[in-house]
Design a protein around this motif. Structure first.
Motif, mmCIF file in Angstrom:
data_model
loop_
_atom_site.group_PDB
_atom_site.id
_atom_site.type_symbol
_atom_site.label_atom_id
_atom_site.label_comp_id
_atom_site.label_asym_id
_atom_site.label_seq_id
_atom_site.Cartn_x
_atom_site.Cartn_y
_atom_site.Cartn_z
ATOM 1 N N ARG A 117 0.816 -1.226 0.000
ATOM 2 C CA ARG A 117 0.000 0.000 0.000
ATOM 3 C C ARG A 117 0.845 1.268 0.000
ATOM 4 O O ARG A 117 0.322 2.362 0.199
ATOM 5 N N ASP A 118 2.125 1.165 -0.232
ATOM 6 C CA ASP A 118 3.026 2.313 -0.172
ATOM 7 C C ASP A 118 3.121 2.976 -1.544
ATOM 8 O O ASP A 118 3.118 2.303 -2.573
ATOM 9 N N PHE A 119 3.246 4.304 -1.531
ATOM 10 C CA PHE A 119 3.426 5.007 -2.800
ATOM 11 C C PHE A 119 4.025 6.384 -2.560
ATOM 12 O O PHE A 119 3.946 6.951 -1.473
ATOM 13 N N PHE A 120 4.620 6.914 -3.652
ATOM 14 C CA PHE A 120 5.096 8.288 -3.691
ATOM 15 C C PHE A 120 4.567 8.905 -4.968
ATOM 16 O O PHE A 120 4.613 8.294 -6.046
ATOM 17 N N GLY A 121 4.028 10.152 -4.865
ATOM 18 C CA GLY A 121 3.421 10.752 -6.040
ATOM 19 C C GLY A 121 3.626 12.247 -6.121
ATOM 20 O O GLY A 121 3.901 12.922 -5.117
ATOM 21 N N LEU A 122 3.503 12.761 -7.347
ATOM 22 C CA LEU A 122 3.612 14.184 -7.641
ATOM 23 C C LEU A 122 2.412 14.610 -8.472
ATOM 24 O O LEU A 122 1.845 13.809 -9.232
ATOM 25 N N ALA A 123 2.033 15.897 -8.357
ATOM 26 C CA ALA A 123 0.921 16.418 -9.154
ATOM 27 C C ALA A 123 1.127 17.894 -9.421
ATOM 28 O O ALA A 123 1.776 18.608 -8.647
ATOM 29 N N TYR A 124 0.545 18.321 -10.542
ATOM 30 C CA TYR A 124 0.562 19.729 -10.945
ATOM 31 C C TYR A 124 -0.855 20.131 -11.301
ATOM 32 O O TYR A 124 -1.587 19.387 -11.973
#
Length: 718
Positions: free
Chosen positions: A272-279
């Protein structure tokens, strides 16, 4: 008397109607997990007063502004400033007391600074909207002393996505001539997932029943203000001779457009682990109705006629063009998230980190000239360490650095740098029939203006809730909170170091606002008692609340004016707010393959200062009902909302007439394949073409709500 009748009806409904209801399938709204509460409880597992919009209900209610989307829900109202602006009001609290979040982080716009500034959130892209009514300072700081609205859009995918899915939607609303298009695509392969979404919207001048400006109310308000001015001021106006740049059947200069684009992606590792980016980029340009700004009716007009959609209105074209005020806004936001599980089992089961940078700017255009430019740069971070298991707990750290600047002829607030740091801890405890939750928070706030010395504040907040299961379908909830809020930038520093003729008018409210660096923190003690009944097809919820403030910050009429513009001072007084909220839905039976349901809802709020009379711009008492029928393919509803007169408007404010608004709608869905669906809808809004002026709006005397309109749309999901 009306309040007694209202409360009696709510109690009777809560006690008698559930006994007649059926209990057969799951009531979907109660399964929603509250992302805004770090412990991730379901709505039925907390004593906090919560409103959730998601699924079909959100798609039916969603509109171009957050205030209009939520404005008819119990305890929530809309403070509109024309069709381009709709800010939510929670239990009579708005501005700096209500925080608008996107995925748990503040929107970082300037909507709290002035009622003509739009909220930098696009509701059309939301997957759900969560509203925590009442103080939420424990979770989100002193600015949440009135409540929190969290819009969730999955811009950083929190789960793996296999393949491609999405939605395309178009809708048209004829009252503002509004075209709206929505696109959403999500997909992924293996450990990577992405999100793309966007909207476009354009709208024309808003159609309304009758004249846009309520000239008698405008004159009455000016008389109320003038009555407190120094002798010789305010009485020089000859109200009988004053002319208004009015329009008949529409509100001039309320056209506009908006475009939103969001891009995001996440890398998933572990279960269930994650790393994310958004603009995200949000751009909008909208007009301010004539009369809203001080420029609104300075000139006399010669009575020339101008055509608008086949109707005529009075006003000189050249003068109107000179007085046109528009807002051109652009906001760019960058988000990063990190979620990790099982770091230290039993001690830290989940770690969630959020980091956001927002670059906001807007200019107020007077014709082709730039009047005032607003800039805001904000960095915000949030860290949550969660312990799961039988007794949940969360330790949180939140910080924010904010640089605000206003330049131009209406820049009445100096450039200010602010920093805010907060630490909080929340723990819950379970027994067989009880669920307890308690926690505390401390915040340190510094506001440093470019002129004058900095102001520092330390605030403490405590809260506790108890949820008791009376019977399998009945819960009793009690919530107590002591909250503190540091004064905002405008409350402290408006017109700082300006005197006499140099004082700047706040054009949106038409008054001169003077800040007060001696303001102390605002302290709220809030109590909520709720009784809820839920079975698998029906529910009823009744909430009574009382909120007493020490040193409530408000604008006080000084009794003086400068060039006939009233001067208001930010002062503090004790204040009490109390009210009732009720919402329910009951299955009455079945017609064909569908079930027929009736919903009853309503709210009432009263606010009084200790020395300064009634709190202004509060919503009136409202009672409504909705009758609906729905099966797996088709649905239809008819809805009525009755609002009473607001005859306790506060000092220097005219009363606002009540209204009854009727709406109806029908929708139809077609399953095109196993993974795709076509959904079409038709809504009839304000069917009786009622003139509606919202008591919560600064602009109610100049811009009523839309008249009779038809909205239709189609949505393809795949």
């Amino acid at each position: 008397m009306k309040r007694d009748i209202f409360c009696g009806c709510l109690v009777a409904a809560a006690v008698t109607l559930p006994a007649a209801a059926d209990d057969s399938t799951t009531n979907t709204p109660m399964e929603h997990v509250l992302v805004s509460v770090p412990l991730h409880k379901k709505a039925a597992e907390t004593a906090l007063p919560v409103t959730v919009l998601s699924g079909d209900e959100l798609r039916r209610l969603v509109s171009g502004t957050l205030g209009e989307t939520l404005g008819d829900k119990p305890g929530i109202s809309n403070s509109s400033f024309g069709p381009g602006v709709g800010r939510p009001v929670i239990r009579g609290q708005s501005g700096p007391r209500t925080i608008n979040l996107t995925n748990g982080i503040a929107a970082a716009d300037v909507s709290s600074l002035s009622p003509d500034h739009a909220v930098g959130i696009e509701p059309m892209l939301a997957e759900s909207v969560e509203v925590l009514r009442g103080p939420s300072t424990l979770l989100y700081g002193g600015g949440a002393i009135g409540g929190v609205i969290n819009t969730l859009d999955n811009r950083i995918p929190g789960k793996r996505i296999d393949g491609l899915n999405g939605a395309v939607e178009y809708r048209y609303d004829d009252a503002p001539g509004m075209n709206t298009g929505v696109l959403k695509l999500e997909g992924g392969t293996g450990d990577f997932a992405f999100h793309v979404s966007g909207t476009f919207r354009d709208f024309e001048d808003l159609d309304v029943p009758g004249l846009a400006i309520d000239e008698s109310a405008v004159e009455m308000q000016e008389e109320l203000l003038g009555g407190e001015h120094e002798e010789g001021h305010g009485e020089d106006h000859d109200h009988e001779e004053e002319e208004f740049d009015n329009s008949d059947g529409f509100i001039a200069n309320t056209d506009g457009d908006a475009d939103v684009l969001t891009l995001g992606g996440a890398y998933h590792f572990g279960e269930r682990d994650f790393f994310g980016l958004a603009y995200n980029r949000f751009e909008t340009n909208y007009g301010i109705p004539p009369g809203a700004h001080e420029h609104g009716h300075e000139e006399e007009h010669d009575g020339n006629q101008e055509e608008h959609d086949g109707e005529e209105h009075v006003g000189d074209v050249d003068d109107e063009e000179e007085e046109t005020i528009r807002i051109d806004m652009k906001q760019e936001r960058y988000d990063a998230q990190l979620h990790m599980h099982n770091l230290m089992p039993g001690l830290v089961d989940v770690m969630r980190g959020f980091l956001t940078y927002t670059d906001y700017q807007h200019v107020e255009l007077e014709g082709v000239e730039v009047g005032t430019r607003f800039n805001r740069e904000t960095y915000e971070g949030r860290l949550e360490l969660v312990r799961e298991g039988a007794d949940h707990g969360v330790l949180g750290l939140q910080w924010r650095i904010d640089d605000f600047e206003a330049v131009g002829e209406e820049a009445y607030v100096p450039e200010t740098e602010s920093s805010e740091w907060g630490v909080f801890y929340v723990q819950d405890f379970h027994t067989d029939d009880w669920l307890f939750e308690a926690g505390g928070r401390v915040d340190a706030v510094e506001r440093d203006p470019s002129t004058g010395s900095s102001e520092d504040f330390t605030s403490f907040s405590l809260s506790g809730t108890a949820l008791y299961s009376i019977a399998p379908d009945w819960n009793l909830g009690i919530s107590l909170a002591r909250s503190e809020r540091a004064p905002s930038t405008e409350e402290l520093f408006s017109n700082l170091n300006n005197t006499g003729e140099a004082l700047v008018t706040h054009a949106a409210t038409g008054i001169i606002e003077i800040g007060n660096t001696d303001l102390d923190t605002e302290v709220s003690i809030n109590a909520d008692v709720s009784l809820s009944w839920h079975n698998e097809r029906s529910f009823a919820e009744l909430t009574v609340f009382y909120n007493t403030f020490s040193d409530y910050i408000f604008l006080l009429n000084s009794g003086e004016d400068i060039d006939e513009t009233p001067v208001y001072l930010y002062e503090q007084d004790d204040a009490d707010f109390y009210g009732v909220e009720f919402e329910s839905s009951f299955e009455l039976g079945r017609i064909g393959d569908g079930r027929i349901e009736i919903g009853i809802f309503g709210d009432m709020i009263t606010g009084e200062f200790d020395r300064a009379g009634d709190v202004p711009r509060l919503p009136p008492m409202r009672v409504g009902s909705e009758l609906s029928w729905r099966d797996e393919v088709m649905g239809a509803y008819v809805r009525v909302l009755n609002a009473s007169d607001q005859d306790n408007p506060g000092d220097f404010e005219p009363e606002t007439d009540g209204y009854s608004r009727w709406d109806a709608g029908i929708d139809y869905r077609v399953q095109l394949s196993r993974d795709s669906e076509l959904f079409a809808f038709l809504k009839l809004k304000n069917i009786t073409d009622e003139e509606i002026r919202l008591s919560t709006s600064f602009l109610r005397n100049y811009a009523p709500q839309p008249g009779e309109s038809i909205e239709a749309g189609v949505r393809l999901t795949f």
